[in-house]
Design a protein around this motif. Structure first.
Motif, short mmCIF file in Angstrom:
data_model
loop_
_atom_site.label_atom_id
_atom_site.label_comp_id
_atom_site.label_asym_id
_atom_site.label_seq_id
_atom_site.Cartn_x
_atom_site.Cartn_y
_atom_site.Cartn_z
N GLY A 40 0.69 -1.10 -0.06
CA GLY A 40 -0.16 0.14 -0.08
C GLY A 40 1.03 1.25 -0.04
N TRP A 41 1.88 1.35 0.83
CA TRP A 41 2.70 2.31 0.76
C TRP A 41 3.28 2.81 -0.70
CZ3 TRP A 41 7.70 2.24 -0.59
CH2 TRP A 41 8.50 0.91 -0.46
N LEU A 42 3.72 1.64 -1.25
CA LEU A 42 4.44 2.00 -2.52
C LEU A 42 3.27 2.33 -3.66
CD1 LEU A 42 6.87 1.71 -4.34
CD2 LEU A 42 6.23 -0.60 -4.88
N ARG A 43 2.17 1.70 -3.40
CA ARG A 43 1.13 2.46 -4.35
C ARG A 43 1.01 3.62 -4.02
NH1 ARG A 43 -3.05 -1.62 -3.32
NH2 ARG A 43 -2.35 -2.79 -5.09
N LEU A 44 0.55 4.10 -2.84
CA LEU A 44 0.25 5.54 -2.59
C LEU A 44 1.54 6.62 -3.20
CD1 LEU A 44 -1.15 5.54 0.69
CD2 LEU A 44 -2.38 5.92 -1.37
N LEU A 45 2.67 6.09 -2.85
CA LEU A 45 3.90 6.76 -3.52
C LEU A 45 3.93 6.97 -5.17
CD1 LEU A 45 6.57 8.03 -2.64
CD2 LEU A 45 7.65 5.97 -3.10
N LEU A 46 3.47 5.86 -5.69
CA LEU A 46 3.66 6.27 -7.06
C LEU A 46 2.43 6.73 -7.62
CD1 LEU A 46 4.62 2.29 -8.02
CD2 LEU A 46 5.86 4.29 -8.20
N LEU A 47 1.17 6.61 -7.05
CA LEU A 47 0.00 7.48 -7.37
C LEU A 47 0.57 8.95 -6.89
CD1 LEU A 47 -3.05 5.22 -6.01
CD2 LEU A 47 -2.49 6.00 -8.48
N ALA A 48 1.12 9.32 -5.88
CA ALA A 48 1.55 10.65 -5.84
C ALA A 48 2.55 11.03 -6.83
CB ALA A 48 2.15 10.82 -4.42
N GLY A 49 3.51 10.30 -7.17
CA GLY A 49 4.33 10.76 -8.37
C GLY A 49 3.64 10.76 -9.53
N CYS A 50 2.56 10.01 -10.03
CA CYS A 50 1.85 10.39 -11.28
C CYS A 50 1.02 12.07 -10.97
CB CYS A 50 0.64 9.25 -11.34
SG CYS A 50 1.41 7.79 -11.92
N LEU A 51 0.60 12.11 -9.77
CA LEU A 51 -0.24 13.51 -9.47
C LEU A 51 0.85 14.37 -9.62
CD1 LEU A 51 -2.78 14.90 -9.03
CD2 LEU A 51 -2.11 14.61 -6.55
#
Length: 152
Positions: A40-51
């Protein structure tokens, strides 16, 4: 027969077609991140990177509202130059891998004093059709189009 003028200038605006394509790619990337099995932490980090990428790219490369956005190209006896509100006209060297297609121009260039190339996409809706055609013709058939700009 007279020789054609070596002078050329065009300016473009933001593109809704590029914006739609970018949002489609962003949606696909976010959907993929939600579907793959990662912590989950990696998913949030990657979504934040996309944003963060979207917040940087949209005003600078797609809608062209930022002061550093490239919005014009000029060819004169000194060579090729690109325009931004922040820096004015700056000399550049166009790269041979620039593409001029009927619906899209991908302008690859190296600013003077730099060694890494940059890109700007110019969709057909960013210019009126005649200007877009003139830009494509100029990029395909201009003499010395890959030559470096002459200093000021």
């Amino acid at each position: 027969m007279s020789s054609p003028s070596n002078a050329f200038e065009c300016r473009w605006q933001g593109s809704r077609l590029l914006l739609a394509a970018y949002f489609a790619a962003l949606l696909a990337a976010c959907a993929t991140l939600l579907l793959i099995a990662v912590p989950g932490w990696l998913r949030l980090l990657l979504l934040a990177g996309c944003l963060a990428h979207a917040c940087w790219v949209i005003p600078r490369r797609i809608l062209l509202g930022h002061a550093s956005a490239i919005t014009g190209l000029r060819r004169d006896p000194r060579g090729w130059q690109l325009f931004s509100r922040a820096q004015g006209w700056q000399p550049v060297r166009l790269c041979p891998d620039s593409m001029a297609l009927p619906g899209l121009v991908v302008l690859r260039f190296v600013p003077q004093g730099r060694w890494l190339p940059r890109s700007q996409c110019i969709a057909r809706d960013a210019l009126d059709p005649e200007q877009h055609r003139r830009l494509r013709v100029r990029l395909k058939f201009s003499r010395r189009r890959w030559a470096a700009a002459v200093g000021r």
